[in-house]
Motif scaffolding. Structure first.
Motif, PDB file in Angstrom:
ATOM      1  N   GLY A  59      19.104  -9.804 -28.640  1.00  0.00           N
ATOM      2  CA  GLY A  59      17.962 -10.059 -27.783  1.00  0.00           C
ATOM      3  C   GLY A  59      16.685  -9.385 -28.204  1.00  0.00           C
ATOM      4  O   GLY A  59      15.700  -9.392 -27.451  1.00  0.00           O
ATOM      5  N   ARG A  60      16.668  -8.795 -29.415  1.00  0.00           N
ATOM      6  CA  ARG A  60      15.467  -8.135 -29.891  1.00  0.00           C
ATOM      7  C   ARG A  60      15.200  -8.531 -31.352  1.00  0.00           C
ATOM      8  O   ARG A  60      16.090  -9.027 -32.046  1.00  0.00           O
ATOM      9  CB  ARG A  60      15.583  -6.605 -29.799  1.00  0.00           C
ATOM     10  CG  ARG A  60      15.680  -6.092 -28.359  1.00  0.00           C
ATOM     11  CD  ARG A  60      15.396  -4.601 -28.308  1.00  0.00           C
ATOM     12  NE  ARG A  60      14.066  -4.261 -28.785  1.00  0.00           N
ATOM     13  CZ  ARG A  60      12.948  -4.361 -28.055  1.00  0.00           C
ATOM     14  NH1 ARG A  60      12.994  -4.813 -26.812  1.00  0.00           N
ATOM     15  NH2 ARG A  60      11.784  -4.011 -28.563  1.00  0.00           N
ATOM     16  N   GLY A  86       9.773  -6.707 -30.683  1.00  0.00           N
ATOM     17  CA  GLY A  86       9.754  -7.323 -29.367  1.00  0.00           C
ATOM     18  C   GLY A  86      11.105  -7.881 -29.001  1.00  0.00           C
ATOM     19  O   GLY A  86      12.130  -7.498 -29.566  1.00  0.00           O
ATOM     20  N   THR A  87      11.112  -8.814 -28.064  1.00  0.00           N
ATOM     21  CA  THR A  87      12.349  -9.394 -27.564  1.00  0.00           C
ATOM     22  C   THR A  87      12.477 -10.853 -28.003  1.00  0.00           C
ATOM     23  O   THR A  87      11.521 -11.470 -28.470  1.00  0.00           O
ATOM     24  CB  THR A  87      12.404  -9.314 -26.029  1.00  0.00           C
ATOM     25  OG1 THR A  87      11.303 -10.044 -25.479  1.00  0.00           O
ATOM     26  CG2 THR A  87      12.337  -7.862 -25.565  1.00  0.00           C
ATOM     27  N   LEU A  88      13.704 -11.381 -27.841  1.00  0.00           N
ATOM     28  CA  LEU A  88      14.004 -12.777 -28.137  1.00  0.00           C
ATOM     29  C   LEU A  88      14.476 -13.462 -26.866  1.00  0.00           C
ATOM     30  O   LEU A  88      15.276 -12.902 -26.118  1.00  0.00           O
ATOM     31  CB  LEU A  88      15.104 -12.878 -29.199  1.00  0.00           C
ATOM     32  CG  LEU A  88      14.782 -12.355 -30.595  1.00  0.00           C
ATOM     33  CD1 LEU A  88      16.075 -12.246 -31.406  1.00  0.00           C
ATOM     34  CD2 LEU A  88      13.797 -13.261 -31.299  1.00  0.00           C
ATOM     35  N   SER A  91      12.396 -19.171 -25.675  1.00  0.00           N
ATOM     36  CA  SER A  91      11.122 -19.627 -26.224  1.00  0.00           C
ATOM     37  C   SER A  91      10.836 -19.047 -27.605  1.00  0.00           C
ATOM     38  O   SER A  91       9.856 -19.409 -28.238  1.00  0.00           O
ATOM     39  CB  SER A  91       9.970 -19.256 -25.274  1.00  0.00           C
ATOM     40  OG  SER A  91      10.129 -19.904 -24.031  1.00  0.00           O
ATOM     41  N   GLY A  92      11.692 -18.128 -28.044  1.00  0.00           N
ATOM     42  CA  GLY A  92      11.495 -17.532 -29.356  1.00  0.00           C
ATOM     43  C   GLY A  92      11.146 -16.063 -29.286  1.00  0.00           C
ATOM     44  O   GLY A  92      11.725 -15.307 -28.498  1.00  0.00           O
ATOM     45  N   LEU A  93      10.191 -15.644 -30.110  1.00  0.00           N
ATOM     46  CA  LEU A  93       9.809 -14.242 -30.190  1.00  0.00           C
ATOM     47  C   LEU A  93       8.768 -13.896 -29.129  1.00  0.00           C
ATOM     48  O   LEU A  93       7.822 -14.656 -28.888  1.00  0.00           O
ATOM     49  CB  LEU A  93       9.231 -13.925 -31.576  1.00  0.00           C
ATOM     50  CG  LEU A  93      10.240 -13.770 -32.725  1.00  0.00           C
ATOM     51  CD1 LEU A  93      10.938 -15.080 -33.059  1.00  0.00           C
ATOM     52  CD2 LEU A  93       9.530 -13.243 -33.973  1.00  0.00           C
ATOM     53  N   ARG A  94       8.949 -12.716 -28.531  1.00  0.00           N
ATOM     54  CA  ARG A  94       8.017 -12.231 -27.504  1.00  0.00           C
ATOM     55  C   ARG A  94       7.582 -10.817 -27.900  1.00  0.00           C
ATOM     56  O   ARG A  94       8.278  -9.841 -27.617  1.00  0.00           O
ATOM     57  CB  ARG A  94       8.691 -12.214 -26.137  1.00  0.00           C
ATOM     58  CG  ARG A  94       7.714 -12.089 -24.984  1.00  0.00           C
ATOM     59  CD  ARG A  94       8.455 -12.074 -23.666  1.00  0.00           C
ATOM     60  NE  ARG A  94       7.555 -12.303 -22.555  1.00  0.00           N
ATOM     61  CZ  ARG A  94       7.789 -11.894 -21.315  1.00  0.00           C
ATOM     62  NH1 ARG A  94       8.902 -11.236 -21.043  1.00  0.00           N
ATOM     63  NH2 ARG A  94       6.926 -12.146 -20.359  1.00  0.00           N
TER      64      ARG A  94
END
Length: 249
Positions: A59-60, A86-88, A91-94
């Protein structure tokens, strides 16, 4: 001119109205690295190398880019490192944090506050400016991997792209399939163009179908027509530091 192109990599681009993104075909390897030959100008003179590492797990995500210029370009101090974490999610990368460390300069960073829908752009820890962010916002490095989300689509997407300098509206536009001849060999790739609606950003990203839509070529053109072109010379996939080389014929 060379300095303007390299500094163009560090420009903060941001935007407003995110569109629905589509998932690309295949999944990228969860970890690995890409070594790029870095070329400058219309004649494509090689001025150095860049190394990009990524980890996508639990999740990262964490992305790094280290660029080393040589010869005359190196005299300008054009060595820098970018990092995005960031996080996953679906929607993809955050992104949460984007940093730029450049020789002879204070650290620049962009801090994403998703609850407040705000990004804080800082130099040496001191805020210099701030801007609004919305769903789908990216930094300049995470954009390389997020581009795969619309690469197979038919419609462009508006999104926020953040680096370490400014905030602008940007468009991510899928341009279809192309065959590339790169140092790693012949590659079938999907091309995506990212550009700021009011100028100041124009990047083409080619995503290799043989490598889970990893970015294998990145071409940046500044407002003066100066070109910086990064072309994959080696792709390694697997655990960082122990990846096995992937050869494309």
């Amino acid at each position: 001119m060379i300095r303007r192109v390299f500094l163009g990599l560090l420009v903060v681009c941001a935007a407003a109205l995110p569109l629905r993104l589509q998932a690309g075909s295949g999944e990228p390897p969860p970890a690995g690295s890409i070594r790029f030959d870095v070329h400058y100008g219309s004649q494509g003179f090689k001025v150095g190398e860049a190394s990009h590492q990524w980890t996508l797990a639990d999740g990262r995500y964490e992305l790094q880019l280290t660029l080393e210029a040589r010869g005359l370009a190196g005299l300008f101090g054009l060595q820098y490192a970018q990092r995005s974490v960031g996080t996953l999610d679906r929607s993809g990368l955050r992104p949460e944090l984007f940093t730029v460390d450049q020789r002879g300069r204070k650290t620049e960073s962009a801090h994403f506050d998703w609850k407040a829908a705000r990004v804080s752009i800082r130099r040496d820890g001191v805020e210099r400016r701030a801007g609004e962010i919305g769903a789908g916002a990216q930094d300049l490095l995470s954009l390389w991997h997020q581009a795969r989300r619309i690469a197979v689509g038919q419609e462009p997407a508006r999104l926020t792209v953040v680096t370490s300098k400014s905030v602008k509206k940007a468009v991510l536009e899928p341009l279809g399939k192309e065959t590339l001849s790169l140092p790693i060999g012949r590659v079938e790739a999907l091309r995506v163009r990212a550009y700021a609606e009011e100028g100041g950003l124009d990047i083409d990203i080619w995503l290799s179908e043989q490598h889970g839509l990893l970015p294998v070529r990145i071409r940046i053109e500044d407002e003066k027509g100066g070109v910086l072109d990064q072309r994959a010379a080696q792709v390694d996939v697997g655990s960082p530091g122990t990846a096995a080389e992937t050869k494309t014929k």
